[in-house]
Design a protein around this motif. Structure first.
Motif, short mmCIF file in Angstrom:
data_model
loop_
_atom_site.label_atom_id
_atom_site.label_comp_id
_atom_site.label_asym_id
_atom_site.label_seq_id
_atom_site.Cartn_x
_atom_site.Cartn_y
_atom_site.Cartn_z
N VAL A 30 0.84 -1.20 0.00
CA VAL A 30 0.00 0.00 0.00
C VAL A 30 0.87 1.25 0.00
N ILE A 31 1.90 1.25 0.85
CA ILE A 31 2.80 2.41 0.89
C ILE A 31 3.40 2.65 -0.49
N PHE A 32 3.89 1.57 -1.07
CA PHE A 32 4.53 1.70 -2.37
C PHE A 32 3.54 2.21 -3.41
N LEU A 33 2.34 1.65 -3.40
CA LEU A 33 1.33 2.04 -4.39
C LEU A 33 1.06 3.53 -4.32
N VAL A 34 0.81 4.03 -3.11
CA VAL A 34 0.48 5.44 -2.95
C VAL A 34 1.65 6.32 -3.39
N MET A 35 2.85 5.98 -2.92
CA MET A 35 4.00 6.82 -3.24
C MET A 35 4.31 6.79 -4.73
N PHE A 36 4.31 5.60 -5.30
CA PHE A 36 4.70 5.49 -6.69
C PHE A 36 3.67 6.13 -7.61
N TYR A 37 2.40 5.95 -7.26
CA TYR A 37 1.33 6.56 -8.06
C TYR A 37 1.51 8.07 -8.08
N SER A 38 1.77 8.64 -6.90
CA SER A 38 1.96 10.10 -6.84
C SER A 38 3.18 10.51 -7.66
N LEU A 39 4.27 9.77 -7.48
CA LEU A 39 5.48 10.11 -8.23
C LEU A 39 5.23 10.04 -9.73
N ALA A 40 4.53 8.99 -10.17
CA ALA A 40 4.28 8.83 -11.60
C ALA A 40 3.45 9.99 -12.14
N GLY A 97 2.97 2.21 -15.31
CA GLY A 97 1.64 1.60 -15.26
C GLY A 97 1.69 0.17 -14.77
N ILE A 98 2.68 -0.56 -15.27
CA ILE A 98 2.80 -1.96 -14.85
C ILE A 98 3.15 -2.04 -13.37
N MET A 99 4.03 -1.13 -12.92
CA MET A 99 4.40 -1.09 -11.50
C MET A 99 3.17 -0.87 -10.63
N ILE A 100 2.42 0.17 -10.97
CA ILE A 100 1.25 0.49 -10.16
C ILE A 100 0.27 -0.67 -10.17
N GLY A 101 0.00 -1.15 -11.39
CA GLY A 101 -0.99 -2.22 -11.52
C GLY A 101 -0.57 -3.48 -10.80
N SER A 102 0.69 -3.84 -10.94
CA SER A 102 1.07 -5.12 -10.33
C SER A 102 1.09 -5.00 -8.80
N THR A 103 1.26 -3.78 -8.30
CA THR A 103 1.23 -3.62 -6.85
C THR A 103 -0.16 -3.92 -6.30
N TYR A 104 -1.18 -3.24 -6.87
CA TYR A 104 -2.51 -3.52 -6.31
C TYR A 104 -2.98 -4.91 -6.71
N GLY A 105 -2.48 -5.40 -7.85
CA GLY A 105 -2.81 -6.77 -8.23
C GLY A 105 -2.30 -7.77 -7.20
N ARG A 106 -1.07 -7.54 -6.77
CA ARG A 106 -0.48 -8.44 -5.78
C ARG A 106 -1.21 -8.32 -4.44
N LEU A 107 -1.65 -7.10 -4.15
CA LEU A 107 -2.45 -6.90 -2.94
C LEU A 107 -3.69 -7.78 -2.96
N VAL A 108 -4.42 -7.70 -4.09
CA VAL A 108 -5.61 -8.54 -4.22
C VAL A 108 -5.21 -10.01 -4.14
N GLY A 109 -4.07 -10.33 -4.76
CA GLY A 109 -3.59 -11.71 -4.73
C GLY A 109 -3.37 -12.20 -3.31
N ILE A 110 -2.80 -11.33 -2.49
CA ILE A 110 -2.57 -11.71 -1.08
C ILE A 110 -3.90 -12.07 -0.41
N LEU A 111 -4.90 -11.22 -0.67
CA LEU A 111 -6.22 -11.47 -0.08
C LEU A 111 -6.78 -12.80 -0.59
N VAL A 112 -6.63 -13.04 -1.91
CA VAL A 112 -7.19 -14.26 -2.48
C VAL A 112 -6.51 -15.48 -1.86
N VAL A 113 -5.19 -15.41 -1.76
CA VAL A 113 -4.46 -16.54 -1.18
C VAL A 113 -4.95 -16.78 0.24
N LYS A 114 -5.14 -15.70 0.99
CA LYS A 114 -5.61 -15.83 2.35
C LYS A 114 -7.00 -16.43 2.41
#
Lengths: 780, 780
Positions: A451-461, A477-494
């Motif tokens: 989440v930290i990375f997503l917010v910071m990188f999105y703003s920087l971009a 775009g890929i960086m931002i997308g894969s970050t929240y994608g992985r976030l969702v992935g973590i939830l799915v795995v859980k």
């Protein structure tokens, strides 16, 4: 019906017009250009000719079979060269970026063993130096190299030539600027600039090298028609994408879907060939580098994220979280477009008006902020323990300092720990993406870090977009997308607790969704994602998220490139006419214009005053027919009139039609306007009072049959005609009084067996009807 | 300038015309049809409308937002259904074919343990039975299902509707015919028929089911315009390819490159969606079958040749043999086209004229010959010893009887032997191709066996082509190509003695080269090959051989589909105008036609006699302007005139323009011609003597602004206009006397901010100018 003299005049005009290079039509689209990309040189008038150009082929035919073979061979040779050139440029950029980054991280890592502060300083200064070199090159030397260049190339292929975008110095600026800005760790990518680079290489090849730097060679300058040039630029675009992503098929589809506004199936194969050449070049270079000759390059560089070890299968329950990723992508993508549009327009209005210093300062500040965040934030983050090496074999944790890979040990107390935020933040973007996509690395990243990375990188971009450095949007775009994608992935795995669910797969889908939500590309993006991950099995999933994210994004605004093109004042004709056009007639659309037409033989003074008094770029020419009625005999272009006025060769004393010798006085390349130049202006031409009293016969120089539409045709129909044929001018004329003939499919389909006979017959009859024409042909 | 009355008439005409479904233009292209595909019903006149159709959208707009949403949802729903339908059809065909083949080979193998003669008899009869059922279905029930169907679909999308190709019974005939002919072991494939199947499914969905079999549903019949239908058929084509090869991207590109003659980028995404749906359906079905529920299906069926275990790399020396493969492919492909053309035209002229019995007999004889050769030749071949199991682990040799795979033990004396000819000949084609492509099987095939197979199979493929069964050319092409490819591979392995050269790679390249040399597809073929082999690394090599084989083939003749289309009399407009057209004017092209025009109000008797006296399909309508001069007010179609004559509702006593009430009398679906039907003829309409004396006002029913070209425009320009906009009629008119306005890019690009205002303004002004129109709008 036409008088004989007029008929001859028109015939000759057809002949001559057809030899005027690239000038079937030719409107000057005047656009208010960004001072940034022009270096503040004031509005320039652009000239861009049409696709619909048989001129060149006609000329070929006259030069004989040998010439045609030469032309075809050269066309393919150029495709080959574009491929090789773009491939090498891509390899060079990657090599440089990887090496600079490699040195940077190696140095920083070795220093932080002793002192984090000195390491930080080195890191910041290294980045600053690279970014400064990039912005300096761009602002001082090649202003048109700023940004991604894709909106401009799209404009070029749509019919609007932004000055400077295809020059040699733009190419150089783009290549070296990219190295600096990407190597300097800014939140931008090198993919968009590579597309621009490919287009520049193609265009320079097409005009036979750069004229300004005396690198031009006459014998390769056979691509004088704009269609040929545009074809080459299309090849260059595809080559750029192919080089950036190592995705040849994706390159072809990108060129087809995203950049060109028209398409011929003959071109497709040539574009594909270029892309494949790029693939071969890049592959060879990478093989060569594998032996370690390229420094840090061997370990990475090209975007190719092999997740073939990852998830191969998916269950139906997973479709819901995937759909959610699509929705998030659409929302964040649309927001990204809106924010960048807002910031860019603010920049253009206020900040960048203040000159190059401000631009340089701006980029340097952004570089500092980026460095501080990417170094500082991981420092604040607690390290995690490495995964059990028995549970997950093959994982090296932490990675040895100075190498690439996962599990970075950064400011960790213990040896068997890694810093998850540093793994993605304090790394080159390619490595970061590879880490985010990586399979078999459950729970590597904590949700908090992502989440930290997503917010910071999105703003920087968002902030970085639109600064005066070459900047692509794919990788951010890929960086931002894969970050929240992985976030969702973590939830799915859980949540699902299934073994075959991989967080990396969700990261990939997230990347696709963000790109889809921002750029709104569909097929080409899909294929690019498949090609870079080398996994065909995920195709339906990628499509699903793209479908959703594009639909969600389209609900809010237009695609990133369209928004940016509009902001830059590049008028793109969309593929569909607007709805209101259906209720308008052609006459209503052209109502606010006063049509200024010339008689066939016109006083030089009149031409000059008309050209001065308005900004039209095409003028109808009218003449008297046999029975004294007026007839429209064609269209003359402003640019051609300017050439005629400047050369003064065709001025005559008599106010009557000349005997057509005029056409041989000109070298037809006089009429070619070089790519990306401003062309002539009437103010630059000096005419004496005597000359103003002379006459000029326009008949040899006009386009004798521009497309016409009846006055009450619906504007939607006119729009389609205009766009499909890539026209610049259409005459709106009164309803015709009678129909001379009807052309149907049958008239255009003569039987194969009749061909040669008909051809012979027709060309014979054309010639015998016009003795003057014959003599002209012989004369040559 | 126009009189008010006339102006109103034209305005109303625009309104009405725009609501006539799918009839912006509409020429009837009459083609002499093959008696085979029509079941000998005599030449039928075809009607096919244009792409350029805003009619439907206009209508949508009138029906309101809800309607538009419904339309869009339905469009996507249909794409989904086409994907599901085509996917299921493909699964069904594959399941049936694999099971029939499985039973056949299982039975034969178990019987030949005891007696080769009885086994032979069973094999022959099994094949004969399947093939007979196929040819019987096709000849008696669905004559249009014979052949591959791709030339006809290409024609349909190019603008020529061959009767019967998109009917429900053709679909049924195609599916069951394919099962019989492919299951019966003929030298043909199921891929072309699958494309046709997809197109049929799409078309039937588009017209809301089959009317004849009362499966039609009114509420889904919203796709009345031909553009919508054509879009659906394009989706269907792509779905067919995607299903046949499990290649979604290949399917999109096939539809784009090979079948459609025009393309809109909006369509692309929908086509891609359909292809992806197919991929999902097929994958799900295969997963379901993996558990063994589908009999013999689990082991094969779909064409997917995974050579990922094969060669990944290539050296530069290998490029020469690869180029040679390309040349061979070009030569053999061109020869194949020429031979099939020759045999097909002979068949059509002599053999197939004699009726269905001859057709059935012919196919049965070919089936017998094929069975005898495929069983008999391996018998004559000496068996080879199995490779050393220590040298090549993982190879099962010989394979257990009744299973699929390599190394068939057929008529071998010893246990540890296999028959290499039987491995490719006495096998389903899919297995044979898999065996030919297989890696790590050096020296499995002797050169002698491959040569024998090549010659025999080539001959069989040539003879089988054009018989009255559904027949695709992909698989035979791949068989032929991979055979000589493997031959070259054997030589290369012998010659270069390098370990990483695989014969299977050469087989793959051979397959690509033969398809390239015969079908002349490029990008789509390349992508299909990559997708079926799932190996992106071979892309540049595949391109190389395709490039060469296409160039070599083009030197001799046209592509297979073009040749066949020409033979069948389907007039395809090529993408480029012919060279001689540059020297012809529009006037010259239409010279041999006498233009027959109607006045605005015309006697019914006159219409009938004009329609009887010529076969034109569009007539100009002229009227007097304010000053008594004649003006062309539009184009009326023969088909619409016929509808008007039949309905008789609009006949009037007065020879003066009517008050426009006529337009509300008609249900606009009256004017829609169903797909693949012959439409009306003037002979079927009976008019009394009284009726012949009445008048008809054509103004409400004409197309008020057909495209026009000046008489001396070059035919090449006209051709481009015609093809790019998909027109049916173009009026050739005299040079205009004046230019009312000039339309340029600027006129078509209003600023975003101006949009709503302008739209409002324009539509308001249109309405206020024409009170009649207003009243009509309110009236509705």
């Amino acid at each position: 019906m036409l008088s004989n003299h007029l008929q001859n005049g028109i015939e000759t005009a057809r002949l001559v017009w057809s030899r005027l290079p690239g000038s079937e039509e030719g409107e000057t689209a005047e656009i208010e250009l960004p001072s940034q990309s022009r270096g503040g040189a004031g509005a320039e008038s652009l000239d861009y000719e049409v696709i619909e150009n048989y001129a060149y082929r006609e000329e070929q035919a006259q030069r004989g079979k040998l010439w045609v073979s030469y032309y075809v061979v050269l066309k393919w040779l150029f495709s080959l060269l574009i491929g090789i050139g773009t491939g090498l440029a891509a390899v060079f950029i990657n090599l440089a970026v990887e090496n600079f980054s490699g040195w940077k991280y190696a140095a920083t890592f070795s220093i932080i063993q002793h002192s984090y502060f000195v390491g930080f300083l080195v890191y910041v200064l290294f980045n600053l130096g690279l970014v400064f070199s990039s912005v300096y090159i761009v602002t001082k030397f090649a202003p048109a190299a700023a940004g991604s260049g894709i909106p401009e190339i799209k404009g070029y292929l749509n019919g609007v030539d932004t000055p400077g975008i295809l020059l040699f110095r733009t190419l150089i600026g783009k290549i070296f600027g990219s190295i600096g800005s990407v190597g300097g760790g800014l939140a931008l990518g090198k993919e968009g600039p590579l597309v621009h680079t490919g287009a520049c290489i193609a265009s320079l090849l097409g005009q036979g090298g750069s004229k300004r730097y005396h690198l031009s060679s006459k014998w390769v300058r056979v691509f004088e028609s704009d269609r040929d040039r545009r074809d080459l630029v299309t090849c260059g675009c595809a080559a750029g994408v192919a080089a950036a992503f190592r995705a040849p098929v994706g390159g072809v589809l990108f060129a087809l879907e995203e950049v060109t506004s028209w398409w011929r199936s003959q071109l497709m194969w040539r574009v594909f060939f270029t892309s494949a050449v790029v693939a071969v070049v890049v592959r060879s270079a990478m093989n060569w580098c594998k032996s370690g000759k390229c420094g840090h390059f061997g370990s990475g560089g090209f975007i190719i994220w092999d997740i073939s070890g990852g998830q191969e299968d998916y269950s139906f329950q997973e479709l819901l979280p995937m759909a959610i990723i699509g929705v998030i992508g659409g929302l964040l993508g649309a927001l990204f477009n809106q924010l960048t549009l807002f910031i860019t327009s603010w920049r253009r209005k206020y900040l960048h008006k203040k000159g190059n210093r401000i631009k340089i300062l701006e980029v340097c500040i952004i570089s500092l902020v980026t460095s501080v965040i990417s170094f500082g934030l991981p420092l604040l983050r607690r390290c995690s323990a490495c995964p059990d090496s028995e549970m997950s074999p093959g994982i090296e944790c932490p990675r040895p300092p100075g190498t690439d890979g996962n599990f970075v040990n950064f400011y960790c107390a213990k040896d068997r720990e890694y810093n998850d935020l540093a793994t993605i933040f304090f790394n080159t973007q390619d490595d970061a993406i590879r880490n985010l996509f990586s399979a078999k690395t459950f729970h590597e990243y904590s949700a908090q870090s992502l989440v930290i990375f997503l917010v910071m990188f999105y703003s920087l971009a968002v902030v970085t977009f639109g600064t005066a450095v070459p900047a692509g949007q794919f990788v951010p775009g890929i960086m931002i997308g894969s970050t929240y994608g992985r976030l969702v992935g973590i939830l799915v795995v859980k949540f699902y607790r299934k073994l075959n669910v991989e967080e990396g797969t969700y990261a990939l889908l997230g990347a696709a969704s963000f790109l889809g939500g921002s750029m709104r590309m569909t097929v080409s993006l899909c294929v690019i994602m498949v090609e870079i991950t080398n996994n065909l099995k995920l195709l339906p999933l990628i499509m699903l998220v793209l479908l959703i994210s594009k639909a969600v994004g389209d609900f809010f605004n237009k695609g990133l490139y369209e928004e940016q093109a509009q902001l830059r004042g590049i008028p793109l004709l969309e593929s569909r006419p607007k709805f209101y056009m259906r209720n308008m007639t052609a006459k209503e659309a052209s109502k606010n214009q006063k049509v200024v037409s010339f008689p066939r033989v016109v006083k030089v003074g009149n031409i000059a005053s008309v050209l001065r008094s308005n900004k039209h770029n095409g003028y109808p020419v009218v003449d008297q027919g046999q029975n004294g009625e007026t007839l429209v005999i064609g269209l003359i272009l402003r640019s051609h009139l300017l050439v005629l006025l400047q050369s003064k060769m065709d001025f005559q004393n008599s106010p009557f039609p000349c005997d057509m010798r005029g056409i041989n006085r000109h070298n037809f390349s006089d009429f070619v306007k070089p790519v990306s130049s401003k062309g002539m202006s009437i103010e630059e031409i000096h005419l004496t009072a005597d000359e103003l009293e002379l006459y000029l016969d326009l008949a040899p120089f006009l386009n004798p049959s521009p497309y016409i539409v009846p006055e009450d045709m619906s504007l939607a129909k006119v729009y389609n005609l205009f766009r499909q044929l890539g026209l610049r001018h259409i005459f709106v004329v009164p309803r015709p009084s009678r129909v001379i003939g009807l052309i149907t499919r049958k008239d255009l389909l003569l039987e194969e067996s009749d061909h040669s006979a008909t051809t012979e017959l027709q060309s014979t009859s054309v010639r015998s009807q016009h003795p003057l024409l014959d003599s002209l042909l012989i004369q040559e």
